[in-house]
Design a protein around this motif. Structure first.
Motif, mmCIF file in Angstrom:
data_model
loop_
_atom_site.group_PDB
_atom_site.id
_atom_site.type_symbol
_atom_site.label_atom_id
_atom_site.label_comp_id
_atom_site.label_asym_id
_atom_site.label_seq_id
_atom_site.Cartn_x
_atom_site.Cartn_y
_atom_site.Cartn_z
ATOM 1 N N ALA A 190 0.827 -1.208 0.000
ATOM 2 C CA ALA A 190 0.000 0.000 0.000
ATOM 3 C C ALA A 190 0.861 1.257 0.000
ATOM 4 O O ALA A 190 0.490 2.283 -0.597
ATOM 5 C CB ALA A 190 -0.939 -0.016 1.211
ATOM 6 N N ASP A 191 2.042 1.226 0.662
ATOM 7 C CA ASP A 191 2.942 2.383 0.659
ATOM 8 C C ASP A 191 3.526 2.665 -0.720
ATOM 9 O O ASP A 191 3.943 3.794 -0.994
ATOM 10 C CB ASP A 191 4.084 2.151 1.659
ATOM 11 C CG ASP A 191 3.586 2.128 3.096
ATOM 12 O OD1 ASP A 191 2.496 2.702 3.348
ATOM 13 O OD2 ASP A 191 4.269 1.537 3.955
ATOM 14 N N ASN A 193 1.870 2.626 -3.510
ATOM 15 C CA ASN A 193 0.880 3.399 -4.273
ATOM 16 C C ASN A 193 1.012 3.106 -5.770
ATOM 17 O O ASN A 193 1.088 4.011 -6.611
ATOM 18 C CB ASN A 193 1.030 4.906 -3.990
ATOM 19 C CG ASN A 193 -0.183 5.692 -4.445
ATOM 20 O OD1 ASN A 193 -1.253 5.116 -4.713
ATOM 21 N ND2 ASN A 193 -0.031 7.000 -4.542
#
Length: 402
Positions: A190-191, A193
């Motif tokens: 998720a980091d 992106n």
């Protein structure tokens, strides 16, 4: 210098006053001359000279001598002072020259030290320049590997976490830790992106949901219960087997008679009693385990403890067959050698039966669907990154040579 006048006697003053006429005005220095002119000598005889002239000459000579002596003394003092001054000047000059030489030597030493320090400073500057160049090259390499594409590190971290989750799941069957590792891997993705990783994140979410549906087993609780049974072995009471210890072919007339006439019968009865006590045959309903001597029950209890220990060790290793076989052996020995009607024995067997029904293995997924996807992405991106870094390192020496 001042001229000193010698005092005269009264007789001389009187004679001089009588002989010499007193003019109205005259100079003090013309007294003797006027007297001589006024009173010339009579009969050609010379008049005696006055005593003042020799006295003045003497005084003048003394004054001259004193002046000469004073001048000589002053000259000698001046010469001595000049010599002393010259000696002092020479001494000062020698000191000044020595100080100048020492100063020149110090200046030369300082210049030599400064030159040496300058050479050392130049060498240190060169070494610092080399280190700065190496540091800049290292920074370029690190920037090439990490700074240029930090997302690759996050991807590699997610792959490592997923692999660790698989190890914890299949080796230790630790559902909780495996689920936490999968959640951490999803947070790393998720980091990044990156929309292209949605399929991988979807697979991780499915793996987390699959692990949530697996029924968990309290392995620690099972181990504690087995250890508690091992501590209760000493409370079990052995079964009383004296009820059927009579011989199989025993008859009721084994008592000896007191009559002497029946000595034959008594001898036969004594012989049969001796043989019956020498070899004893007892009936038992089960023959699962060999009989133990009454004084060897301690070995039986230790064997039960060892089987329970084997069962406890099989729980964290998920060895279901060994666990069940050990508990079944313990149950068989307890039912065979201990009193089944005793309360402690009944509680022990009840707990043992409950533990035998426990399943120490879990139905975990055979494979995580997200692991092959992440492995493929890591191989593709990391290989491209390493190829770029090796190309930049190869081009760096060529640029320095130019």
């Amino acid at each position: 210098m001042t001229e000193h006048t010698t005092p005269t006697t009264p007789q001389e003053d009187a004679t001089r006053a009588a002989d010499t006429p007193k003019p109205s005005s005259f100079a003090p220095g013309d007294t003797a001359a006027g007297t001589a002119k006024a009173n010339p000598p009579v009969g050609g005889t010379k008049a005696p000279k006055s005593g003042k002239k020799p006295l003045g000459v003497i005084l003048a000579a003394i004054a001259i001598i004193l002046s000469l002596l004073l001048a000589a003394a002053l000259y000698m003092y001046g010469v001595r002072q000049a010599k002393t001054q010259n000696a002092l000047n020479q001494q000062l000059q020698s000191r000044i020259e020595a100080l100048q030489q020492a100063q020149q030597q110090q200046q030369q030493q300082s210049q030599a030290a400064l030159q040496q320090q300058g050479r050392q400073l130049g060498a240190a500057q060169q070494q610092a320049a080399v280190q700065d160049r190496q540091l800049s090259e290292l920074r370029d390499k690190v920037a090439t590997i990490s700074g240029s594409d930090a997302n690759t590190w996050l991807l590699a971290q997610a792959d490592f976490l997923v692999k660790q989750a698989g190890r914890k799941l299949w080796s230790d069957q630790d559902i909780v830790t495996a689920g936490a590792l999968l959640k951490s891997a999803d947070a790393s993705l998720a980091d990044m992106n990156d929309p292209s990783l949605m399929n991988v994140r979807r697979a991780i979410t499915e793996d987390i949901a699959a692990l949530s549906g697996v029924s968990q087993v309290d392995f620690d609780g099972i181990i504690l219960k087995v250890n508690q049974l091992s501590n209760q072995v000493d409370n079990l009471r052995l079964a009383d087997n004296d009820s059927d210890e009579s011989p199989m072919d025993s008859d009721g007339g084994s008592e000896l008679s007191s009559s002497v006439r029946e000595w034959r019968q008594n001898l036969s009865k004594s012989w049969h009693n001796f043989m019956n006590d020498f070899i004893t045959i007892r009936r038992r309903d089960t023959s699962a385990e060999p009989l133990l001597a009454p004084n060897q029950d301690i070995y039986l209890r230790e064997n039960i403890r060892s089987r329970l220990l084997i069962a406890a060790q099989a729980v964290p290793r998920h060895q279901n067959e060994i666990y069940r076989q050990s508990l079944e052996s313990v149950s068989t020995w307890v039912r065979a050698y201990f009193d089944a009607d005793d309360a402690n024995t009944r509680a022990f067997l009840s707990e043992l039966d409950d533990l035998s029904q426990q399943n120490i293995t879990m139905d975990v997924p055979a494979q995580l669907s997200s692991q092959p996807l992440l492995e493929k992405l890591v191989q593709t991106r990391v290989r491209n990154l390493l190829a770029q870094s090796s190309a930049s390192v190869a081009n760096a020496p060529a640029a320095q040579g130019e």
